[in-house]
Scaffold this motif. Structure first.
Motif, PDB file in Angstrom:
ATOM      1  N   SER A  89      29.032  -7.456  11.377  1.00 51.84           N
ATOM      2  CA  SER A  89      28.301  -6.252  10.975  1.00 51.84           C
ATOM      3  C   SER A  89      27.137  -6.670  10.090  1.00 51.84           C
ATOM      4  O   SER A  89      27.243  -7.618   9.305  1.00 51.84           O
ATOM      5  N   VAL A  90      26.031  -5.986  10.212  1.00 49.66           N
ATOM      6  CA  VAL A  90      24.828  -6.269   9.426  1.00 49.66           C
ATOM      7  C   VAL A  90      24.290  -4.954   8.885  1.00 49.66           C
ATOM      8  O   VAL A  90      24.176  -3.970   9.628  1.00 49.66           O
ATOM      9  N   VAL A  91      23.992  -4.944   7.594  1.00 49.71           N
ATOM     10  CA  VAL A  91      23.335  -3.786   6.975  1.00 49.71           C
ATOM     11  C   VAL A  91      21.977  -4.253   6.471  1.00 49.71           C
ATOM     12  O   VAL A  91      21.878  -5.246   5.739  1.00 49.71           O
ATOM     13  N   GLU A  92      20.917  -3.543   6.877  1.00 50.85           N
ATOM     14  CA  GLU A  92      19.560  -3.863   6.435  1.00 50.85           C
ATOM     15  C   GLU A  92      19.008  -2.711   5.605  1.00 50.85           C
ATOM     16  O   GLU A  92      19.046  -1.549   6.033  1.00 50.85           O
ATOM     17  N   LEU A  93      18.529  -3.042   4.412  1.00 48.98           N
ATOM     18  CA  LEU A  93      17.914  -2.052   3.542  1.00 48.98           C
ATOM     19  C   LEU A  93      16.424  -2.348   3.438  1.00 48.98           C
ATOM     20  O   LEU A  93      16.029  -3.481   3.123  1.00 48.98           O
ATOM     21  N   SER A  94      15.595  -1.358   3.693  1.00 49.41           N
ATOM     22  CA  SER A  94      14.157  -1.485   3.456  1.00 49.41           C
ATOM     23  C   SER A  94      13.880  -0.956   2.054  1.00 49.41           C
ATOM     24  O   SER A  94      14.129   0.224   1.767  1.00 49.41           O
ATOM     25  N   VAL A  95      13.415  -1.840   1.182  1.00 51.75           N
ATOM     26  CA  VAL A  95      13.182  -1.493  -0.218  1.00 51.75           C
ATOM     27  C   VAL A  95      11.699  -1.654  -0.512  1.00 51.75           C
ATOM     28  O   VAL A  95      11.095  -2.688  -0.166  1.00 51.75           O
ATOM     29  N   MET A  96      11.099  -0.657  -1.149  1.00 58.66           N
ATOM     30  CA  MET A  96       9.665  -0.703  -1.373  1.00 58.66           C
ATOM     31  C   MET A  96       9.323  -0.383  -2.828  1.00 58.66           C
ATOM     32  O   MET A  96      10.029   0.357  -3.512  1.00 58.66           O
ATOM     33  N   ILE A 143      12.955  -6.576   3.028  1.00 58.77           N
ATOM     34  CA  ILE A 143      14.167  -6.240   3.770  1.00 58.77           C
ATOM     35  C   ILE A 143      15.336  -7.017   3.161  1.00 58.77           C
ATOM     36  O   ILE A 143      15.326  -8.255   3.130  1.00 58.77           O
ATOM     37  N   ALA A 144      16.348  -6.299   2.682  1.00 59.18           N
ATOM     38  CA  ALA A 144      17.573  -6.918   2.148  1.00 59.18           C
ATOM     39  C   ALA A 144      18.643  -6.860   3.228  1.00 59.18           C
ATOM     40  O   ALA A 144      18.929  -5.785   3.772  1.00 59.18           O
ATOM     41  N   THR A 145      19.215  -8.009   3.563  1.00 59.02           N
ATOM     42  CA  THR A 145      20.188  -8.095   4.654  1.00 59.02           C
ATOM     43  C   THR A 145      21.555  -8.486   4.106  1.00 59.02           C
ATOM     44  O   THR A 145      21.682  -9.477   3.369  1.00 59.02           O
ATOM     45  N   PHE A 146      22.587  -7.730   4.506  1.00 62.51           N
ATOM     46  CA  PHE A 146      23.959  -7.984   4.068  1.00 62.51           C
ATOM     47  C   PHE A 146      24.827  -8.215   5.299  1.00 62.51           C
ATOM     48  O   PHE A 146      24.898  -7.358   6.185  1.00 62.51           O
ATOM     49  N   PHE A 147      25.471  -9.372   5.369  1.00 64.69           N
ATOM     50  CA  PHE A 147      26.320  -9.718   6.503  1.00 64.69           C
ATOM     51  C   PHE A 147      27.789  -9.447   6.172  1.00 64.69           C
ATOM     52  O   PHE A 147      28.283  -9.783   5.100  1.00 64.69           O
ATOM     53  N   LYS A 148      28.485  -8.813   7.119  1.00 57.47           N
ATOM     54  CA  LYS A 148      29.918  -8.516   6.983  1.00 57.47           C
ATOM     55  C   LYS A 148      30.225  -7.744   5.692  1.00 57.47           C
ATOM     56  O   LYS A 148      31.245  -7.956   5.064  1.00 57.47           O
ATOM     57  N   GLN A 149      29.313  -6.874   5.313  1.00 55.34           N
ATOM     58  CA  GLN A 149      29.521  -6.014   4.142  1.00 55.34           C
ATOM     59  C   GLN A 149      29.157  -4.575   4.522  1.00 55.34           C
ATOM     60  O   GLN A 149      28.222  -3.991   3.971  1.00 55.34           O
ATOM     61  N   LEU A 182      16.863   0.446  -6.597  1.00 58.60           N
ATOM     62  CA  LEU A 182      17.726  -0.711  -6.389  1.00 58.60           C
ATOM     63  C   LEU A 182      17.097  -1.972  -6.974  1.00 58.60           C
ATOM     64  O   LEU A 182      15.888  -2.199  -6.841  1.00 58.60           O
ATOM     65  N   ALA A 183      17.921  -2.772  -7.637  1.00 58.82           N
ATOM     66  CA  ALA A 183      17.499  -4.107  -8.077  1.00 58.82           C
ATOM     67  C   ALA A 183      18.107  -5.113  -7.126  1.00 58.82           C
ATOM     68  O   ALA A 183      19.286  -5.026  -6.763  1.00 58.82           O
ATOM     69  N   LEU A 184      17.297  -6.073  -6.692  1.00 54.19           N
ATOM     70  CA  LEU A 184      17.750  -7.124  -5.782  1.00 54.19           C
ATOM     71  C   LEU A 184      17.406  -8.482  -6.382  1.00 54.19           C
ATOM     72  O   LEU A 184      16.316  -8.667  -6.918  1.00 54.19           O
ATOM     73  N   SER A 185      18.352  -9.413  -6.264  1.00 50.77           N
ATOM     74  CA  SER A 185      18.085 -10.758  -6.769  1.00 50.77           C
ATOM     75  C   SER A 185      18.599 -11.773  -5.763  1.00 50.77           C
ATOM     76  O   SER A 185      19.753 -11.699  -5.318  1.00 50.77           O
ATOM     77  N   GLY A 186      17.750 -12.708  -5.382  1.00 57.38           N
ATOM     78  CA  GLY A 186      18.135 -13.724  -4.416  1.00 57.38           C
ATOM     79  C   GLY A 186      16.934 -14.528  -3.956  1.00 57.38           C
ATOM     80  O   GLY A 186      15.828 -14.414  -4.514  1.00 57.38           O
ATOM     81  N   LYS A 187      17.155 -15.364  -2.912  1.00 55.67           N
ATOM     82  CA  LYS A 187      16.081 -16.225  -2.405  1.00 55.67           C
ATOM     83  C   LYS A 187      15.195 -15.444  -1.441  1.00 55.67           C
ATOM     84  O   LYS A 187      15.682 -14.763  -0.528  1.00 55.67           O
ATOM     85  N   PRO A 197      21.746 -10.678  -1.027  1.00 57.43           N
ATOM     86  CA  PRO A 197      21.353 -10.724  -2.435  1.00 57.43           C
ATOM     87  C   PRO A 197      22.398 -10.085  -3.348  1.00 57.43           C
ATOM     88  O   PRO A 197      23.247  -9.308  -2.901  1.00 57.43           O
ATOM     89  N   PHE A 198      22.308 -10.404  -4.632  1.00 59.52           N
ATOM     90  CA  PHE A 198      23.009  -9.600  -5.630  1.00 59.52           C
ATOM     91  C   PHE A 198      22.213  -8.295  -5.735  1.00 59.52           C
ATOM     92  O   PHE A 198      20.985  -8.311  -5.760  1.00 59.52           O
ATOM     93  N   TYR A 199      22.908  -7.172  -5.791  1.00 64.52           N
ATOM     94  CA  TYR A 199      22.184  -5.907  -5.904  1.00 64.52           C
ATOM     95  C   TYR A 199      22.853  -5.013  -6.927  1.00 64.52           C
ATOM     96  O   TYR A 199      24.040  -5.131  -7.221  1.00 64.52           O
ATOM     97  N   GLU A 200      22.065  -4.113  -7.459  1.00 69.25           N
ATOM     98  CA  GLU A 200      22.571  -3.159  -8.443  1.00 69.25           C
ATOM     99  C   GLU A 200      21.801  -1.854  -8.284  1.00 69.25           C
ATOM    100  O   GLU A 200      20.561  -1.845  -8.248  1.00 69.25           O
ATOM    101  N   VAL A 201      22.527  -0.733  -8.135  1.00 71.10           N
ATOM    102  CA  VAL A 201      21.893   0.584  -8.071  1.00 71.10           C
ATOM    103  C   VAL A 201      21.540   0.996  -9.492  1.00 71.10           C
ATOM    104  O   VAL A 201      22.423   1.226 -10.317  1.00 71.10           O
ATOM    105  N   LEU A 202      20.252   1.067  -9.781  1.00 68.08           N
ATOM    106  CA  LEU A 202      19.803   1.418 -11.126  1.00 68.08           C
ATOM    107  C   LEU A 202      19.794   2.920 -11.349  1.00 68.08           C
ATOM    108  O   LEU A 202      20.033   3.393 -12.465  1.00 68.08           O
ATOM    109  N   ALA A 203      19.515   3.662 -10.311  1.00 70.36           N
ATOM    110  CA  ALA A 203      19.512   5.128 -10.422  1.00 70.36           C
ATOM    111  C   ALA A 203      19.696   5.704  -9.027  1.00 70.36           C
ATOM    112  O   ALA A 203      19.184   5.166  -8.043  1.00 70.36           O
ATOM    113  N   SER A 204      20.465   6.779  -8.950  1.00 65.21           N
ATOM    114  CA  SER A 204      20.675   7.430  -7.664  1.00 65.21           C
ATOM    115  C   SER A 204      19.440   8.236  -7.289  1.00 65.21           C
ATOM    116  O   SER A 204      18.576   8.523  -8.130  1.00 65.21           O
TER     117      SER A 204
END
Length: 705
Positions: free
Chosen positions: A81-88, A95-101, A114-119, A132-139
């Motif tokens: 399974s792959v989840v792709e988030l478009s963050v602007m 594009i943040a990609t999460f595998f098997k999550q 959203l905060a994203l941290s990674g390569k 990436p590591f991610y954190e929802v800062l505000a809904s």
């Protein structure tokens, strides 16, 4: 004081804590305001290096913040399974990609900040950030308000990280102006933050250095309060008890020292002098003798036994197994005989007639020393005048067992011994009510051991070494984690790491014994030793092994402590990743102690590069137990190291055992200083309340007895 007491209010009285949220907080162990304010974040997101998406360079690791524009879930193949988030943000899209999550698609919504941290990578015309590591800062729809450093607290279903931050922020605003229970002189002399400031900085730090300083304040508080509790418990335990003042320069002491086949090393002599000073003092001794495998603790203990004989009183030396108790009797008995000191042995397998004779002699005062196991706790074992209790590997006995033996001699001195290497920080924390003596170096190195970690497929190397040892007239141990196929591992050491269901089936001693007897080592005399055997059966097997009537002993960890067979030169431990370093280090001490060198093989399924494999590799790098304990601290960073857990269910949440050694020493000294002038903390009522709140179980142990 009013503000401090207000921290005891129910957390449900705080702003934003609805009934439903109060239930979630209760599941997290948070029922009072103080529980909430002391629930530190488990990590921080540092936005000091936050960059705009357009300026996040490909190939670097970066933190970006933006709004979720689109969420796409894909299933390119059945088990993927792959989840792709478009963050602007204002500068671009990533594009943040999460595998098997797949759950990410449920936790994150369009419009969330959203905060994203990674390569940062680049593909298909867009910048990408994978897993990436991610954190929802505000809904979605909420105002995004975050500082440069964002705390991330532990939460549970029904309470988001953002809501936890909001609740804690409100609690600090309403209840954060708290009274500091710590005496001002300690805050100043140790350079600590005030309690109120530390609460704010631990949750919402102005910078990471301030967060670290706040942690130090709370770590000191934990250690200081623990020391006060331990030392107060010691005082309560010994109140109204008249100690025995021993003679430590008598004829039996001199005779025993002359009977020793060697001279005591400087460290051994220092330990003897510290013990003698305690035994001669008008206070009850409570001392722990720390010494790695082979450092000669037994000789030091023998000197204390001789002082008891000179005092006309009695001593009991309790070991965790009958094998070890009998070994102490075999080693020390001849020395005591040479010094004209009467002794006996009482274990579970002692014949009834011999036991009756021994108990009669003890009750009459005709015998000075008794070696034994928990059999010494039986009602028929009565002393004429018990003045010294020696407990070997005390963490293997329960509090009730240790206490029961001491109660057989009111005012008896206590000397505990352990060969388990304990980091000083842990020793100061767990044994803060005991004086410490340490023997760091072995008086005789012996031929030494060679240690090798083996992948399971290379076991033939270990069995080849066993065959070579047999041809040379030597013996070997083979150790397994389980007794038989139905075993749940109860015979394993108490520092066994968490099991991993992905690891292949564990070896059982029964199955390995049968396999070796029928095939691999069928031409050798093989025996089985496990904790389920009766005491008499275990004694017989060990006697046969010592006598050379057994070539290979297949066992569980019942051979771990103290068993001494100089002719045994090879040790193979199956599934070694399932044991803690302390157990493996103790097992290794069974070979290479005499004139014959030893070979030790730790078989493992753990793959190279894993934490489990790195821990095992540490055993290849050194045979120094204290160095191993420090390595274990660095690798594990948890409050369970080398088999020692915080007693009484107490957990030190803020203390870092790998780096807080000096802090622990300061806390112990400060606790002693304050109790020297205020033994029951009546002049420090808020501090007394804090100690009771944190470590009340220690007082219940003695106040309820």
């Amino acid at each position: 004081m009013g503000c401090t007491l207000a921290l005891s209010d129910a957390v449900s009285r705080l702003r934003y804590v609805s009934e439903a949220r109060a239930e979630v907080l209760t599941r997290l162990g948070i029922t009072r305001v103080r529980d909430l304010l002391l629930a530190a974040p488990h990590r921080y997101v540092d936005f000091s290096n936050k960059v705009a998406i357009a300026h996040a360079d490909v190939g670097t690791t970066a933190t970006v913040v933006g709004v979720v524009d689109k969420i796409v879930s894909k299933r390119p193949r059945p088990r993927m399974s792959v989840v792709e988030l478009s963050v602007m943000d204002d500068t671009g899209v990533i594009i943040a990609t999460f595998f098997k999550q797949p759950w990410v698609a449920e936790q994150v919504h369009e419009g969330d900040v959203l905060a994203l941290s990674g390569k940062i990578t680049f593909a298909y015309g867009f910048k990408q950030i994978k897993a990436p590591f991610y954190e929802v800062l505000a809904s979605a729809g909420e105002q995004s308000d975050y500082s440069r450093i964002l705390p991330v607290h532990h939460v549970s279903e029904g309470l988001s990280v953002a809501w936890m931050r909001r609740i804690i922020s409100a609690a600090l605003a309403d209840r954060g102006n708290v009274y500091d229970y710590l005496p001002a002189r300690f805050v100043a002399s140790r350079g600590l933050m005030s309690f109120a400031r530390a609460l704010r900085e631990i949750h919402f730090p102005s910078n990471l250095s301030s967060a670290a300083a706040a942690r130090i304040r709370f770590a000191y508080d934990e250690l200081f309060c623990l020391q006060l509790a331990l030392q107060t418990r010691k005082r309560l335990t010994l109140r109204d008890i008249a100690p025995c003042t021993h003679v430590v320069t008598g004829m039996h002491v001199r005779a025993l020292q002359a009977a020793l086949p060697f001279s005591l090393t400087h460290e051994q002599q220092m330990a003897v002098e510290e013990i003698f000073a305690d035994m001669a003092a008008p206070q009850v001794m409570n001392r722990l003798l720390l010494g790695d495998v082979g450092t000669g603790k037994t000789a030091v203990a023998a000197m204390a036994l001789a002082a008891v004989a000179d005092s006309g009183t009695q001593a009991a030396m309790m070991a965790p197994t009958s094998v070890l108790a009998r070994q102490y009797a075999d080693k020390l008995g001849p020395l005591l005989d040479a010094a004209h000191i009467g002794w006996t042995l009482i274990v579970g397998s002692t014949p009834a007639i011999q036991r009756e004779q021994a108990t009669h002699a003890l009750a009459a005062g005709d015998i000075s020393v008794v070696f034994g196991t928990t059999a010494l706790l039986s009602q028929d074992v009565v002393f004429n005048k018990l003045s010294l209790v020696i407990i070997d590997e005390q963490h293997r006995f329960g509090v009730e067992q240790r206490s029961a033996l001491r109660k057989k001699g009111i005012g008896a001195d206590l000397l505990s011994m352990t060969a388990t290497p304990i980091p000083r920080t842990l020793a100061l924390s767990v044994y803060g009510d005991m004086e410490l003596s340490r023997i760091a170096h072995r008086p005789v190195q012996g031929a030494g051991v060679q240690t090798q970690v083996l992948a399971y497929q290379n076991l033939d190397l270990a069995y080849g070494a066993i065959r070579e040892a047999h041809e040379a007239g030597h013996q070997a141990y083979v150790v397994c984690p389980l007794i038989d196929e139905t075993d749940d591992g109860a015979d394993m050491a108490d520092d066994t790491p968490q099991a991993d269901s992905a690891v292949p089936r564990l070896h059982s001693a029964q199955a390995v014994y049968e396999e070796l007897s029928c095939s691999i080592l069928h031409n050798m005399r093989i025996a089985l030793l496990t904790g389920r055997m009766s005491a008499q059966e275990k004694d017989q097997v060990m006697s046969d092994f010592r006598a050379g009537a057994i070539d290979v002993l297949v066992s569980t960890t019942v051979i771990e402590v103290g068993v001494d067979v100089p002719n045994a030169t090879v040790l193979l431990v199956h599934d070694s990743e399932r044991f803690g370093l302390a157990t493996l280090h103790q097992l290794r001490g069974r070979v290479g102690r005499g004139k014959y060198s030893g070979s030790v093989f730790f078989s493992t399924h753990a793959k190279k590069g894993t934490v489990a494999r790195r821990r095992l590799s540490a055993l290849e790098a050194t045979t120094d137990g204290y160095e191993l304990s420090q390595m274990d601290l660095r690798l594990r960073h948890e409050g369970e190291v080398l088999g020692f857990r915080q007693s009484g269910g107490v957990t030190l949440r803020y203390v870092d055992l790998a780096q807080d050694e000096e802090l622990a020493a300061h806390a112990q000294q400060d606790a002693r200083d304050i109790l020297a002038t205020d033994s029951d903390l009546t002049a420090h009522p808020t501090l007394a309340l804090e100690v009771r709140d944190r470590f009340g179980a220690y007082f219940e142990e003695v106040e309820g007895s």
